[in-house]
Design an enzyme around this catalytic site. Structure first.
Site: not given
Ligand code: P61
Length: 430
Positions: A44, A96-97, A186, A188, A229, A421
């Site tokens: 832990y 990102f969203d 960010d 990723a 990623k 979506h």
């Molecule tokens: C993807 F449609 N990406 O590209 P988490 N920053 C960035 C990302 O690309 C990202 C995150 C933060 C996804 C998954 C995804 O509406 C959506 O580990 C540059 O997914 O929490 C994630 O990181 C978030 C796709 C997420 C989506 C939300 O496919």
């Protein structure tokens, strides 16, 4: 498709042949990562696996402190909770969203400042993820004390997995310093970004990706990371920083939302696999193959006359659905129609990044505001598919292209109030 309401998120993966929905958490771990998994320390507190991750983050990113989280958005949650308050303006190249969501949850405003060519799918330019430095300086001046930090997303997912140049990162950092605002990343897809710098930016051709990544991160105060990623793991993330005071604040939020500071939202074995993945992702042979595969797919599509965002991105290819299906108006979801046809024709699953994902009602006028680009993303999982699979995707497009004039739009018949979506349902207008 009828049963799924013409939404590929409603499909079962066993009904999909080639799954290009996302590169997030869908990559294959290496033998060394699987071996690390077996050595995970599930203590832990004070887990050995945590210290392995801490040491990897220090080596790869150069940041002193690491706050593990269950995935990227949880790191965003902690960053925004700690630093963003009502009325703030969070500046970036293109958030990102999930990032936008966390900013808006704090009643702050996300501000995207990509260069103009970043929004032009056909513009062939090496660094379409760059932030517009003139707009950035104007925003820093205009918003003054309301900017808690600037966030650069590397690579920039929203406009095609496009990289940010080192020159742009350095200049952003200088501007941030001048205006007393910290810069975060960010991260990723940091390794893909570093690889593009090595390939495309003068002066970096002879340097290792590890060295380039360290230089990139040296211009910022810390980063959020979706390890799904470029961490090469199926789940996980973290927040990293240099400032001890910020670390202590972040840990308080981590404990409430995620878990104790030496595991956050992750199992010990996942921390161990991530510690290996973070180093592995900087391997040049791996990156050449990875980014090369996206370029290979793009070339096949171009030869078949399919318009895409140019150049190919690091983690996939983004098809310009507006140009491919010009006869379907944006309110009838041309991108979603293409996604549906890819599935019907070849059981290929892609994702729409256009009207379904981004259109919204203007809060003042009530009018629908449509996104500038209507894209369909073909995101390639890491170390999963061969180039033969990419050939199959190209053939699928060729078969659709031959009958595309007869394709009609879709009508959305169900939508959730946020991130519609994922769960939307449609009717076929043909
Ligand atoms: C993807 F449609 N990406 O590209 P988490 N920053 C960035 C990302 O690309 C990202 C995150 C933060 C996804 C998954 C995804 O509406 C959506 O580990 C540059 O997914 O929490 C994630 O990181 C978030 C796709 C997420 C989506 C939300 O496919």
């Amino acid at each position: 498709m009828r049963e799924a309401g013409y939404n590929v998120f409603n499909l079962r993966s066993e009904d999909v042949y080639i799954d290009l929905l996302t590169d997030s958490g869908t990559s294959a771990m290496s033998d060394r990562q699987w071996a690390a998994l077996m050595t995970g320390d599930e203590a832990y507190a004070g887990s050995r696996s945590f210290f392995e991750l801490e040491s990897a983050v220090r080596d790869v990113m150069g940041y002193r402190f690491v706050v593990p989280t269950h995935q990227g958005r949880a790191a965003e949650n902690i960053l925004m909770t700690a630093l963003v308050k009502e009325g703030d303006m969070v500046l970036g190249n293109a958030h990102f969203d999930t990032t936008e969501g966390h900013i808006m949850l704090r009643k702050a405003t996300p501000v995207n400042l990509l260069t103009e060519e970043g929004y032009d799918p056909a513009a062939e330019a090496p660094f379409k993820g760059d932030i517009d430095l003139v707009k950035l300086e104007a925003a820093l001046k205009e918003y003054g004390g309301r900017v808690p930090f600037v966030l650069l997303t590397v690579t920039c997912n929203n406009n095609g997995g496009q990289p940010v140049s080192m020159a742009n990162i350095r200049a952003t950092s200088e501007l941030c310093r001048r205006y007393g605002v910290p810069l975060y990343f960010d991260a990723a897809r940091f390794a893909e970004n570093a690889y593009f710098i090595r390939e495309r930016e003068p002066g970096y051709g002879g340097r290792s990706v590890a060295d380039i990544s360290r230089e990139m991160f040296s211009y910022g105060e810390g980063c959020t990371m979706s390890a799904k990623k470029d961490g090469l793991v199926n789940i996980g993330g973290f927040l990293a920083m240099n400032d001890e005071g910020f670390y202590q604040t972040a840990v308080q939020w981590e404990i409430v939302y995620e878990g104790f500071r030496t595991y956050g939202g992750m199992a010990g074995r996942d921390l161990a696999a991530l510690a290996v993945g973070l180093r592995e992702v900087e391997d040049l042979d791996y990156l050449e193959n990875r980014v090369g595969q996206a370029a290979y797919l793009a070339q096949g599509l171009w030869a078949a006359g399919v318009p895409t965002v140019r150049p190919a991105g690091g983690h996939g290819v983004y098809v310009d659905a507006k140009a491919f299906l010009p006869h379907i108006p944006q309110p009838q979801f041309p991108g979603q129609r293409l996604v549906v046809e890819l599935y019907l024709e070849g059981a290929v699953r892609a994702v729409e990044l256009g009207t379904a994902a981004f259109a919204h009602r203007d809060p003042e006028t009530g009018e629908m505001v449509y996104p500038r680009m209507e894209l369909v993303r073909l995101a390639i999982p890491r170390r999963v598919y061969t180039d033969r699979h990419m050939d199959f995707v190209v053939h699928t497009f060729e078969r659709i292209a031959a009958r595309k004039a007869s394709l009609t739009g879709l009508k959305m018949v169900y939508e959730a109030p946020v991130l519609r979506h994922f769960t939307a349902r449609y009717e076929d207008l043909s």
